[in-house]
Design a protein around this motif. Structure first.
Motif, PDB file in Angstrom:
ATOM      1  N   GLN A  16       0.847  -1.183   0.000  1.00  0.00           N
ATOM      2  CA  GLN A  16       0.000   0.000   0.000  1.00  0.00           C
ATOM      3  C   GLN A  16       0.890   1.243   0.000  1.00  0.00           C
ATOM      4  OE1 GLN A  16      -2.366  -0.377   3.530  1.00  0.00           O
ATOM      5  NE2 GLN A  16      -0.615  -0.111   4.894  1.00  0.00           N
ATOM      6  N   ARG A 190      -4.126  -1.992  -5.562  1.00  0.00           N
ATOM      7  CA  ARG A 190      -4.827  -2.372  -4.330  1.00  0.00           C
ATOM      8  C   ARG A 190      -6.070  -3.177  -4.705  1.00  0.00           C
ATOM      9  NH1 ARG A 190      -3.922   0.791   0.284  1.00  0.00           N
ATOM     10  NH2 ARG A 190      -4.997  -0.979   1.255  1.00  0.00           N
ATOM     11  N   ASP A 196      -3.841   2.914  -4.874  1.00  0.00           N
ATOM     12  CA  ASP A 196      -3.269   4.145  -4.315  1.00  0.00           C
ATOM     13  C   ASP A 196      -2.544   4.880  -5.427  1.00  0.00           C
ATOM     14  OD1 ASP A 196      -4.071   3.728  -1.669  1.00  0.00           O
ATOM     15  OD2 ASP A 196      -2.306   2.496  -1.227  1.00  0.00           O
TER      16      ASP A 196
END
Ligand SMILES: Cc1cc2nc3c(=O)[nH]c(=O)nc-3n(C[C@H](O)[C@H](O)[C@H](O)COP(=O)(O)O)c2cc1C
Ligand SMILES: Cc1ncc(COP(=O)(O)O)c(CN)c1O
Length: 215
Positions: A16, A190, A196
């Motif tokens: 992430q 993601r 992201d």
């Protein structure tokens, strides 16, 4: 016949990219991503990038090249200055670079201006290449139409004789471009396609504005 590729469906879930964890300097994040991808020995040629230029005909054109150097100023690749991309850059130095590292589910986009590196830098890099590649640079009038494979081979054979036991100088039409970025976008895959995306836009020499973009 319609060929459907609908079933290729990968779930991105490895990493992430969160605001609280990123550096204020995009070069630092780029460096971190390259270094992390390098640790995965299965990934080949992590230094491939797509460079897109705007052609003399106004159309964009993209092709893969190799990133050979980067520092806090920019990203360097080597090519033929008289190639299609070389002519496009001379006419319009606005380019984009795209890196895609599937193993880490990451993409980086860079917008910037391409500038020729110094002759001394191009000489130094050219001299580090294998002789075969050096002669290849002389043999290939990159992007021009040629009659056959044999045409290239004959040129190479002649060049091999000409430069036997001699150092091979860099052709003046072969060298590096350094892309000086004004924007970066870091894309981290993601789940649910809610990736992201963090963009860095240059505000001045040292400062970058950081924004999150909708995926
Ligand atoms: C993996 C890979 C790496 C490449 N690296 C370079 C490179 O560093 N420099 C280069 O001029 N061409 C490189 N090429 C060839 C370019 O993609 C392209 O065919 C060539 O530069 C001519 O482009 P142009 O006619 O649009 O100028 C590479 C191709 C691939 C697939
Ligand atoms: C035509 C051409 N020119 C230049 C390069 C630059 O890389 P290298 O110096 O490793 O040959 C490449 C890399 N594949 C290439 O294909």
């Amino acid at each position: 016949m319609k060929n459907r590729l609908h079933d290729y469906r990968k779930l991105y879930e490895k990493h992430q990219l969160l605001e609280e964890e990123i550096p204020t300097d995009p070069f630092e994040l780029f460096h971190y991503w390259i270094k992390e991808t390098e640790t995965n020995k299965e990934v080949e040629e992590i230094n491939t990038m797509t460079v897109s230029t705007v052609g003399l005909d106004g159309f964009p054109r993209s092709r893969v090249v190799l990133l050979k150097e980067y520092d806090r100023e920019g990203f360097v690749f080597y090519t033929n200055y008289l190639s299609e991309k070389g002519k496009s850059i001379e006419n319009n130095p606005k380019v984009s670079l795209t890196f895609f590292w599937p193993a880490s589910e990451r993409q980086v986009l860079i917008k910037g201006i391409a500038r020729k590196v110094s002759d001394a830098e191009s000489d130094e890099y050219f001299q580090s290449r294998p002789r075969g590649s050096q002669l290849g640079a002389w043999a290939s009038n990159q992007s021009s139409v040629i009659p056959s494979r044999e045409f290239l081979q004959k040129k190479l054979d002649l060049l091999e004789k000409e430069y036997e036991n001699k150092p091979i100088p860099r052709p003046s039409h072969w060298g590096g471009y350094k892309v000086i970025p004004s924007e970066f976008e870091f894309w981290q895959g993601r789940p649910n396609r809610l990736h992201d995306r963090i963009s860095y836009s240059r505000e001045n020499e040292l400062e970058w504005k950081i924004d999150r973009l909708a995926p």
